[in-house]
Structure formats: structure tokens, C-alpha cells
Design a protein around this motif. Structure first.
Motif, short mmCIF file in Angstrom:
data_model
loop_
_atom_site.label_atom_id
_atom_site.label_comp_id
_atom_site.label_asym_id
_atom_site.label_seq_id
_atom_site.Cartn_x
_atom_site.Cartn_y
_atom_site.Cartn_z
N PHE A 201 -5.75 10.92 5.69
CA PHE A 201 -6.79 10.00 5.27
C PHE A 201 -7.76 10.71 4.35
O PHE A 201 -8.11 11.87 4.57
N SER A 202 -8.18 10.03 3.31
CA SER A 202 -9.15 10.62 2.38
C SER A 202 -10.18 9.56 2.01
O SER A 202 -9.98 8.37 2.21
N ALA A 203 -11.29 10.02 1.46
CA ALA A 203 -12.37 9.12 1.08
C ALA A 203 -11.94 8.25 -0.09
O ALA A 203 -11.27 8.71 -1.01
N VAL A 204 -12.34 7.01 -0.06
CA VAL A 204 -12.04 6.07 -1.14
C VAL A 204 -13.19 6.12 -2.14
O VAL A 204 -14.36 6.00 -1.75
N PRO A 205 -12.88 6.31 -3.42
CA PRO A 205 -13.98 6.35 -4.40
C PRO A 205 -14.65 4.98 -4.53
O PRO A 205 -13.99 3.95 -4.54
N ILE A 206 -15.96 4.99 -4.64
CA ILE A 206 -16.74 3.76 -4.79
C ILE A 206 -17.45 3.81 -6.13
O ILE A 206 -18.06 4.81 -6.47
N GLU A 207 -17.36 2.73 -6.85
CA GLU A 207 -18.02 2.66 -8.16
C GLU A 207 -18.95 1.45 -8.17
O GLU A 207 -18.51 0.32 -7.99
N PRO B 91 0.82 -1.21 0.00
CA PRO B 91 0.00 0.00 0.00
C PRO B 91 0.86 1.27 0.00
O PRO B 91 1.97 1.29 0.51
N THR C 101 4.37 10.81 -0.17
CA THR C 101 3.78 9.47 -0.16
C THR C 101 4.89 8.45 0.01
O THR C 101 6.04 8.68 -0.39
N TYR D 58 0.93 5.18 1.29
CA TYR D 58 0.35 6.05 2.30
C TYR D 58 0.75 7.49 2.04
O TYR D 58 1.87 7.77 1.63
N HIS D 59 -0.17 8.41 2.32
CA HIS D 59 0.06 9.84 2.16
C HIS D 59 0.31 10.43 3.54
O HIS D 59 -0.47 10.21 4.46
#
Length: 63
Positions: free
Chosen positions: A41-47, A2, A16, A4-5
Motif C-alpha cells: 500500500f502506498s499514499a495516493v497523490p492528491i491534487e 484496478p 503488479t 495492485y502492487h
């Protein structure tokens, strides 16, 4: 592995880093060398793909 930012609270440096799950989080800033680094932490895009995600999809209509 992974990615990380991180952001330093002291100088504002953003970076990163690829780390294993077993690695400890980075706490020392590589630019100012202060112990002020935190993970960002940021939102994870959901498709959503396919059918069944809308209220009207697959719903049986009663008469």
C-alpha cells in the motif's frame, strides 16, 4: 480494473496485477512459489485545483 502492487516477503519479488474487485488477493509468489505475498500500500497523490483551498481564499474579512 484496478492494478495492485504485490511483494513477496520470502524472495522480495515485486509485481503488479490487474484484478477485479471480486478476485481474491494473490498469496502465492509466481517466482518462488511460496505463500508469502502481500499487497503493498502506498499514499495516493492528491491534487487540489481551483479556489477555496487556502485559508485566505474566499474568506470574508470582518471590519
Amino acid at each position: 480494473m484496478p492494478t495492485y502492487h504485490y511483494r513477496c516477503k520470502g524472495c522480495g519479488y515485486d509485481f503488479t496485477e490487474q484484478q477485479s474487485f471480486e478476485d481474491d488477493p494473490i498469496t502465492v509468489c509466481p517466482q518462488c512459489h511460496e505463500e508469502q505475498v502481500r499487497k503493498v500500500f502506498s499514499a495516493v497523490p492528491i491534487e487540489f485545483k481551483g479556489s477555496g483551498f487556502y485559508r485566505t481564499d474566499g474568506a470574508k474579512k470582518s471590519d
